[in-house]
Write an enzyme that holds these catalytic residues in place. Structure first.
Site, PDB file in Angstrom:
ATOM      1  N   HIS A  38      -1.236   3.254  -4.068  1.00 47.65           N
ATOM      2  CA  HIS A  38      -2.437   2.543  -3.627  1.00 47.65           C
ATOM      3  C   HIS A  38      -2.107   1.730  -2.380  1.00 47.65           C
ATOM      4  O   HIS A  38      -0.935   1.543  -2.053  1.00 47.65           O
ATOM      5  CB  HIS A  38      -2.974   1.631  -4.742  1.00 47.65           C
ATOM      6  CG  HIS A  38      -1.995   0.572  -5.181  1.00 47.65           C
ATOM      7  ND1 HIS A  38      -1.032   0.807  -6.137  1.00 47.65           N
ATOM      8  CD2 HIS A  38      -1.812  -0.700  -4.768  1.00 47.65           C
ATOM      9  CE1 HIS A  38      -0.312  -0.290  -6.313  1.00 47.65           C
ATOM     10  NE2 HIS A  38      -0.766  -1.218  -5.486  1.00 47.65           N
ATOM     11  N   HIS A 122      -0.181  -0.198   4.366  1.00 48.31           N
ATOM     12  CA  HIS A 122       0.810   0.847   4.080  1.00 48.31           C
ATOM     13  C   HIS A 122       0.681   1.297   2.636  1.00 48.31           C
ATOM     14  O   HIS A 122       0.076   0.612   1.819  1.00 48.31           O
ATOM     15  CB  HIS A 122       2.226   0.317   4.329  1.00 48.31           C
ATOM     16  CG  HIS A 122       2.627  -0.737   3.348  1.00 48.31           C
ATOM     17  ND1 HIS A 122       2.207  -2.048   3.450  1.00 48.31           N
ATOM     18  CD2 HIS A 122       3.390  -0.664   2.219  1.00 48.31           C
ATOM     19  CE1 HIS A 122       2.697  -2.742   2.439  1.00 48.31           C
ATOM     20  NE2 HIS A 122       3.405  -1.926   1.667  1.00 48.31           N
TER      21      HIS A 122
END
Length: 183
Positions: A38, A122
């Site tokens: 995620h 990220h």
């Protein structure tokens, strides 16, 4: 709080990660579980049960004020010699705004937050405890271009820390709330 890339987009980066496993030293990295991939917006730490209703209300408002936006996974990078990640491209300004709104929602709900840091979008792929040379992995990801998707929800993700004591066991993540963007 997080953005969850759709399964087809995770499959794309998964195929690239499969190739990374063939690089020398890959067995010394602790690879993140694919079911748990995620884009973290803000890390909350421990949240007291009485705070949850207000937190949920505030996250719903943050999501409502943020229109959907396009993202794609793109290239890779590292945080020092400890974390290997896939990068994010597309609506990163909108993603940063959602991260700021999520952080503010948590603070206003009374969640003790860490010191505010500049958000760097990220997706964590692997961690190294031994300070491995992550450059070959970053180089291998340099040409990765994922397909764009429409980001349309904010998720509250709970981390369940390992309790078995098995070395290398990673936390497990569970979605405990979802709010549509722009709704």
């Amino acid at each position: 709080m997080a953005v969850l890339p759709p399964p087809p987009r995770l499959a794309e980066i998964g195929a690239a990660v499969d190739e990374l496993h063939a690089l020398p030293g890959a067995d010394r990295l602790r690879w993140a579980g694919r079911d748990d991939w995620h884009l973290t917006l803000a890390f909350l730490g421990e949240v007291a049960e009485p705070v949850l209703p207000d937190l949920h209300d505030r996250l719903a408002r943050a999501a409502h004020r943020t229109p959907p936006f396009a993202l794609r996974l793109h290239g890779g990078g590292r945080f020092g010699d400890k974390v290997l990640w896939a990068g994010v491209a597309g609506g990163t300004d909108a993603l940063r705004l959602l991260a700021e709104r999520s952080d503010a929602a948590a603070r206003r709900a009374g969640v003790p937050m860490e010191e505010h840091r500049r958000y760097h979008p990220h997706l964590t792929l692997a961690r190294s405890r031994s300070g491995a040379d992550l450059h070959p992995y970053v180089d291998a990801l340099a040409g990765f271009e994922g397909t764009a998707w429409q980001t349309d929800e904010l998720a509250l993700v709970r981390s369940r820390l390992p309790v078995s004591g098995v070395p290398g066991e990673a936390p497990r993540y569970e979605v405990v709330g979802r709010w549509g963007l722009g709704e």
